[in-house]
Design an enzyme around this catalytic site. Structure first.
Site, PDB file in Angstrom:
ATOM      1  N   LYS A 153      -0.301   5.459  -5.898  1.00  7.63           N
ATOM      2  CA  LYS A 153      -1.388   5.497  -6.898  1.00  7.63           C
ATOM      3  C   LYS A 153      -2.264   6.731  -6.713  1.00  7.63           C
ATOM      4  O   LYS A 153      -2.568   7.452  -7.646  1.00  7.63           O
ATOM      5  CB  LYS A 153      -2.207   4.201  -6.790  1.00  7.63           C
ATOM      6  CG  LYS A 153      -3.386   4.046  -7.703  1.00  7.63           C
ATOM      7  CD  LYS A 153      -4.667   4.693  -7.218  1.00  7.63           C
ATOM      8  CE  LYS A 153      -5.108   4.389  -5.839  1.00  7.63           C
ATOM      9  NZ  LYS A 153      -5.629   3.067  -5.596  1.00  7.63           N
ATOM     10  N   TYR A 199      -9.927  -3.165 -10.127  1.00 16.82           N
ATOM     11  CA  TYR A 199      -9.480  -1.920  -9.496  1.00 16.82           C
ATOM     12  C   TYR A 199      -8.316  -1.282 -10.257  1.00 16.82           C
ATOM     13  O   TYR A 199      -8.381  -0.130 -10.676  1.00 16.82           O
ATOM     14  CB  TYR A 199      -8.971  -2.223  -8.084  1.00 16.82           C
ATOM     15  CG  TYR A 199     -10.020  -2.425  -7.033  1.00 16.82           C
ATOM     16  CD1 TYR A 199     -10.379  -1.394  -6.191  1.00 16.82           C
ATOM     17  CD2 TYR A 199     -10.623  -3.657  -6.845  1.00 16.82           C
ATOM     18  CE1 TYR A 199     -11.315  -1.571  -5.188  1.00 16.82           C
ATOM     19  CE2 TYR A 199     -11.571  -3.848  -5.850  1.00 16.82           C
ATOM     20  CZ  TYR A 199     -11.906  -2.811  -5.025  1.00 16.82           C
ATOM     21  OH  TYR A 199     -12.839  -2.985  -4.040  1.00 16.82           O
ATOM     22  N   HIS A 234     -26.324  23.005   1.157  1.00 18.40           N
ATOM     23  CA  HIS A 234     -26.457  23.527  -0.201  1.00 18.40           C
ATOM     24  C   HIS A 234     -25.457  24.644  -0.469  1.00 18.40           C
ATOM     25  O   HIS A 234     -25.260  25.476   0.409  1.00 18.40           O
ATOM     26  CB  HIS A 234     -27.886  24.044  -0.390  1.00 18.40           C
ATOM     27  CG  HIS A 234     -28.158  24.480  -1.783  1.00 18.40           C
ATOM     28  ND1 HIS A 234     -28.302  23.596  -2.828  1.00 18.40           N
ATOM     29  CD2 HIS A 234     -28.306  25.728  -2.305  1.00 18.40           C
ATOM     30  CE1 HIS A 234     -28.526  24.278  -3.945  1.00 18.40           C
ATOM     31  NE2 HIS A 234     -28.521  25.568  -3.650  1.00 18.40           N
ATOM     32  N   GLU A 277      -8.245   2.153 -12.486  1.00 18.04           N
ATOM     33  CA  GLU A 277      -7.541   3.305 -11.911  1.00 18.04           C
ATOM     34  C   GLU A 277      -6.431   3.767 -12.857  1.00 18.04           C
ATOM     35  O   GLU A 277      -6.298   4.955 -13.150  1.00 18.04           O
ATOM     36  CB  GLU A 277      -6.984   2.939 -10.531  1.00 18.04           C
ATOM     37  CG  GLU A 277      -8.115   2.728  -9.520  1.00 18.04           C
ATOM     38  CD  GLU A 277      -7.648   2.363  -8.125  1.00 18.04           C
ATOM     39  OE1 GLU A 277      -6.484   1.939  -7.958  1.00 18.04           O
ATOM     40  OE2 GLU A 277      -8.465   2.496  -7.186  1.00 18.04           O
ATOM     41  N   CYS A 301       0.829  -1.215   0.000  1.00 18.84           N
ATOM     42  CA  CYS A 301       0.000   0.000   0.000  1.00 18.84           C
ATOM     43  C   CYS A 301       0.859   1.259   0.000  1.00 18.84           C
ATOM     44  O   CYS A 301       0.636   2.181  -0.774  1.00 18.84           O
ATOM     45  CB  CYS A 301      -0.932  -0.009   1.205  1.00 18.84           C
ATOM     46  SG  CYS A 301      -1.971   1.452   1.272  1.00 18.84           S
ATOM     47  N   GLU A 314     -25.483  16.781  -0.926  1.00 14.41           N
ATOM     48  CA  GLU A 314     -26.886  17.007  -0.527  1.00 14.41           C
ATOM     49  C   GLU A 314     -27.828  16.058  -1.263  1.00 14.41           C
ATOM     50  O   GLU A 314     -28.928  15.774  -0.786  1.00 14.41           O
ATOM     51  CB  GLU A 314     -27.297  18.469  -0.742  1.00 14.41           C
ATOM     52  CG  GLU A 314     -27.382  18.903  -2.192  1.00 14.41           C
ATOM     53  CD  GLU A 314     -27.785  20.379  -2.344  1.00 14.41           C
ATOM     54  OE1 GLU A 314     -28.679  20.836  -1.617  1.00 14.41           O
ATOM     55  OE2 GLU A 314     -27.189  21.070  -3.195  1.00 14.41           O
ATOM     56  N   CYS A 330      -1.661   1.734  -2.951  1.00 17.25           N
ATOM     57  CA  CYS A 330      -2.642   2.811  -2.707  1.00 17.25           C
ATOM     58  C   CYS A 330      -2.050   4.215  -2.651  1.00 17.25           C
ATOM     59  O   CYS A 330      -2.585   5.137  -3.268  1.00 17.25           O
ATOM     60  CB  CYS A 330      -3.368   2.600  -1.375  1.00 17.25           C
ATOM     61  SG  CYS A 330      -3.342   0.955  -0.704  1.00 17.25           S
TER      62      CYS A 330
HETATM   63  P1  NDP Z   1      -9.256  -7.240  -9.321  1.00 21.82           P
HETATM   64  O1  NDP Z   1      -9.613  -8.467  -8.599  1.00 21.82           O
HETATM   65  O2  NDP Z   1      -9.875  -5.955  -8.929  1.00 21.82           O
HETATM   66  O3  NDP Z   1      -9.559  -7.440 -10.863  1.00 21.82           O
HETATM   67  C1  NDP Z   1      -8.972  -8.464 -11.568  1.00 21.82           C
HETATM   68  C2  NDP Z   1      -9.455  -8.394 -13.001  1.00 21.82           C
HETATM   69  O4  NDP Z   1      -8.699  -9.310 -13.770  1.00 21.82           O
HETATM   70  C3  NDP Z   1     -10.905  -8.781 -13.152  1.00 21.82           C
HETATM   71  O5  NDP Z   1     -11.441  -8.069 -14.224  1.00 21.82           O
HETATM   72  C4  NDP Z   1     -10.817 -10.278 -13.460  1.00 21.82           C
HETATM   73  O6  NDP Z   1     -11.857 -10.733 -14.244  1.00 21.82           O
HETATM   74  C5  NDP Z   1      -9.549 -10.331 -14.269  1.00 21.82           C
HETATM   75  N1  NDP Z   1      -8.846 -11.600 -14.101  1.00 21.82           N
HETATM   76  C6  NDP Z   1      -8.666 -12.310 -12.977  1.00 21.82           C
HETATM   77  N2  NDP Z   1      -7.936 -13.410 -13.207  1.00 21.82           N
HETATM   78  C7  NDP Z   1      -7.644 -13.389 -14.517  1.00 21.82           C
HETATM   79  C8  NDP Z   1      -6.937 -14.264 -15.360  1.00 21.82           C
HETATM   80  N3  NDP Z   1      -6.384 -15.378 -14.899  1.00 21.82           N
HETATM   81  N4  NDP Z   1      -6.850 -13.934 -16.675  1.00 21.82           N
HETATM   82  C9  NDP Z   1      -7.412 -12.814 -17.165  1.00 21.82           C
HETATM   83  N5  NDP Z   1      -8.107 -11.955 -16.389  1.00 21.82           N
HETATM   84  C10 NDP Z   1      -8.227 -12.238 -15.101  1.00 21.82           C
HETATM   85  O7  NDP Z   1      -7.658  -7.188  -9.282  1.00 21.82           O
HETATM   86  P2  NDP Z   1      -6.593  -6.013  -9.453  1.00 21.82           P
HETATM   87  O8  NDP Z   1      -5.380  -6.686  -9.956  1.00 21.82           O
HETATM   88  O9  NDP Z   1      -7.162  -4.857 -10.197  1.00 21.82           O
HETATM   89  O10 NDP Z   1      -6.344  -5.563  -7.952  1.00 21.82           O
HETATM   90  C11 NDP Z   1      -5.968  -6.540  -6.985  1.00 21.82           C
HETATM   91  C12 NDP Z   1      -6.622  -6.263  -5.660  1.00 21.82           C
HETATM   92  O11 NDP Z   1      -5.975  -5.197  -5.031  1.00 21.82           O
HETATM   93  C13 NDP Z   1      -8.095  -5.861  -5.756  1.00 21.82           C
HETATM   94  O12 NDP Z   1      -8.944  -6.971  -5.747  1.00 21.82           O
HETATM   95  C14 NDP Z   1      -8.269  -5.008  -4.543  1.00 21.82           C
HETATM   96  O13 NDP Z   1      -8.656  -5.834  -3.484  1.00 21.82           O
HETATM   97  C15 NDP Z   1      -6.905  -4.423  -4.307  1.00 21.82           C
HETATM   98  N6  NDP Z   1      -6.868  -3.028  -4.775  1.00 21.82           N
HETATM   99  C16 NDP Z   1      -7.667  -2.122  -4.157  1.00 21.82           C
HETATM  100  C17 NDP Z   1      -7.688  -0.817  -4.570  1.00 21.82           C
HETATM  101  C18 NDP Z   1      -8.592   0.155  -3.905  1.00 21.82           C
HETATM  102  O14 NDP Z   1      -9.046  -0.135  -2.795  1.00 21.82           O
HETATM  103  N7  NDP Z   1      -8.908   1.301  -4.513  1.00 21.82           N
HETATM  104  C19 NDP Z   1      -6.842  -0.346  -5.667  1.00 21.82           C
HETATM  105  C20 NDP Z   1      -6.056  -1.395  -6.270  1.00 21.82           C
HETATM  106  C21 NDP Z   1      -6.081  -2.676  -5.824  1.00 21.82           C
HETATM  107  P3  NDP Z   1     -13.186 -11.363 -13.579  1.00 21.82           P
HETATM  108  O15 NDP Z   1     -14.039 -10.236 -13.174  1.00 21.82           O
HETATM  109  O16 NDP Z   1     -13.759 -12.180 -14.700  1.00 21.82           O
HETATM  110  O17 NDP Z   1     -12.728 -12.214 -12.428  1.00 21.82           O
END
Ligand code: NDP
Length: 451
Positions: free
Chosen positions: A54, A181, A440, A185, A46, A445, A51
């Site tokens: 980012k 995520y 307001h 982002e 993080c 609001e 985080c």
């Molecule tokens: P996410 O879990 O958010 O998203 C992963 C994406 O990749 C989804 O679209 C998923 O598709 C796809 N995916 C998963 N496995 C595969 C695969 N084997 N091949 C192709 N596509 C795949 O993961 P991120 O990497 O974006 O982030 C990791 C974690 O970090 C998040 O889950 C979150 O918990 C944390 N994070 C939090 C943030 C915040 O709080 N603002 C910011 C950044 C990260 P599908 O939907 O089909 O599973």
């Protein structure tokens, strides 16, 4: 090692990320003798490459829109030029400063820091990379997670979120794999910096788990900005071609040429090579360490918190788990983590945020559901001539009038949602929202004006 010379500790924490550091310092404050080992940098994902940097990039990226809108507010901006290395280096310097603060926290709480890899040698034994062995009453694994990189040809040409913060130059064309995520982002960040962005996702659903209407609004706004999407598509290989560009061989869509590829396809628990299997610590899917509600593994003296347990991959949750563990085991406090109504946000462009049940979750689990929405153009966007609309949504249990979910997309949505999350957690009713006088003019609001 910063202080302490004994090889006997009450608690040994493996991993100095947000959760590990919290557990270590709270246990030490309760009087325990605590050591912590970190093989990379103190602060964890993080703070070092997640985080925090980012969010600073999100701030940096937002200037693109603000500077553009400024003309309608009377500002004559002569020259607009973005210099990536300047922002990158300022962000990296801020990360260094924060790492220093984390180190200070450990030091001032008299936590012994070993800056090397540590693995389990027994239920009460930790083996350091240097060969040193340390005994501990309890061991807490807080090693986090790492980006999942698929085993495709040429994957070494791709970046993960580990490398994106230190890029030498901004890519003109960037392809982002994933629809979660990090993908959304960084799509916003790169787009604002002027890169041509294409998101490639294996399904046609972005940000699964968030409310559908809010996700759909992000997709519409992203498309209108010029971010491209390829749905139901996967990567077959990556190849470097003449001039340094990358040729991406795809299935489900045409091949793509790009200057950089970022993989954001989820994060895997960091449980391999820690000596867990040999000890009988049970692992679940994707290598997650299985724990009970007290964060205890199948071995009595070994505990685990945060992303390595793959419960909820969010920093504040890891911190709560670390705090509860330390309070319970060393402070005599009956602390529990309440996983109900955890707010979360995506710092996309614009950001979105949610807490509680989505509309479809509520419809599947509750009797009758009432949904209230406010779909509006923030006044700042109106004056700027920007068409982007915000969407706020309240999901209400019709039987009890309780607000069971709040979902928002629009400027500052995460800031507003944190407050709305208190209302959901406190099980406030829609009538409580209605009886609150509006502030307001504000975007917030809208939360109390939905009828
Ligand atoms: P996410 O879990 O958010 O998203 C992963 C994406 O990749 C989804 O679209 C998923 O598709 C796809 N995916 C998963 N496995 C595969 C695969 N084997 N091949 C192709 N596509 C795949 O993961 P991120 O990497 O974006 O982030 C990791 C974690 O970090 C998040 O889950 C979150 O918990 C944390 N994070 C939090 C943030 C915040 O709080 N603002 C910011 C950044 C990260 P599908 O939907 O089909 O599973």
């Amino acid at each position: 090692m910063t202080n302490g010379a004994s090889d006997e500790f009450n608690l040994f924490v493996i991993g100095a990320g947000s959760g590990g550091v919290r557990a270590a310092r709270v246990a030490a404050a309760h009087g325990a003798r605590v050591a912590i080992a970190e093989e990379y940098r103190v602060g964890g994902t993080c703070v070092i490459r997640g985080c925090v940097p980012k969010k600073l990039l999100v701030y940096g990226a937002h200037f693109a829109e603000d500077l553009n809108d400024a003309a309608m507010f009377g500002w004559d901006i002569q020259q607009c030029r973005f210099d990536w290395p300047v922002l990158r280096d300022h962000v990296l310097a801020e990360v260094d400063r924060l790492e220093g603060l984390y180190r200070q926290t450990l030091e001032s709480n008299k936590v012994t820091l070993f800056e090397e890899r540590a693995v389990l040698g027994g239920p009460n034994l930790v083996r350091l990379e240097s060969g040193r062995e340390v005994r501990a009453g309890k061991v807490l694994i807080a090693t986090g997670a790492r980006p999942h990189m698929p085993a495709i040809a040429g994957i070494e040409h791709a970046m993960s979120s580990n490398e994106v913060f230190t890029m030498e130059r901004l890519p003109e064309r960037v392809v982002i794999a994933g629809g979660g995520y990090i993908a959304n982002e960084f799509a916003g960040i790169f787009h604002q910096f002027g890169s041509k962005v294409t998101i490639v996702n294996r399904s046609d659903q972005l940000l699964r788990g968030y409310d559908e209407q809010v996700r759909d609004r992000l997709l519409q706004i992203s498309l209108a900005k010029g971010i491209q999407f390829r749905f139901n598509a996967t990567f077959e290989g990556i190849e470097q071609v003449d001039g340094g560009a990358l040729r991406l061989t795809m299935s489900g869509c045409d091949d793509i040429e790009a200057d950089a590829v970022l993989f954001a396809t989820g994060r895997m628990p960091n449980s391999a090579g820690l000596g867990l299997e040999a000890l009988g610590v049970k692992l679940g899917e994707r290598g997650a360490i299985l724990v009970d509600e007290q964060s205890r593994t199948s071995v009595n003296s070994v505990f685990a918190i945060g992303d390595v347990t793959d419960r909820v991959q969010l920093t504040p949750v890891a911190i709560r788990e670390g705090q509860a563990f330390a309070d319970r085991e060393y402070g005599g406090i009956d602390a529990q983590v309440d996983y109900r109504a955890i707010p979360s946000a995506v710092f996309s462009h614009p950001p979105l945020a949610g807490v509680g049940l989505t509309e479809s979750e509520a419809r599947n689990t509750l009797g009758t559901v009432k949904v209230f929405t406010s779909d509006f153009r923030p006044m700042k966007n109106v004056l700027a001539g920007r068409n982007e609309r915000s969407l706020y949504k309240l999901v209400v249990d019709a039987a009890s009038d309780e607000v069971v979910g709040v979902h928002m997309i629009g400027p500052d949505a995460p800031e507003l949602l944190q407050v709305a999350a208190i209302a959901v957690k406190a099980r406030l009713k829609k009538s409580d929202f209605d009886s609150t006088v509006a502030l307001h003019p504000s975007m917030a609001e809208e939360l109390v004006l939905m009828r």
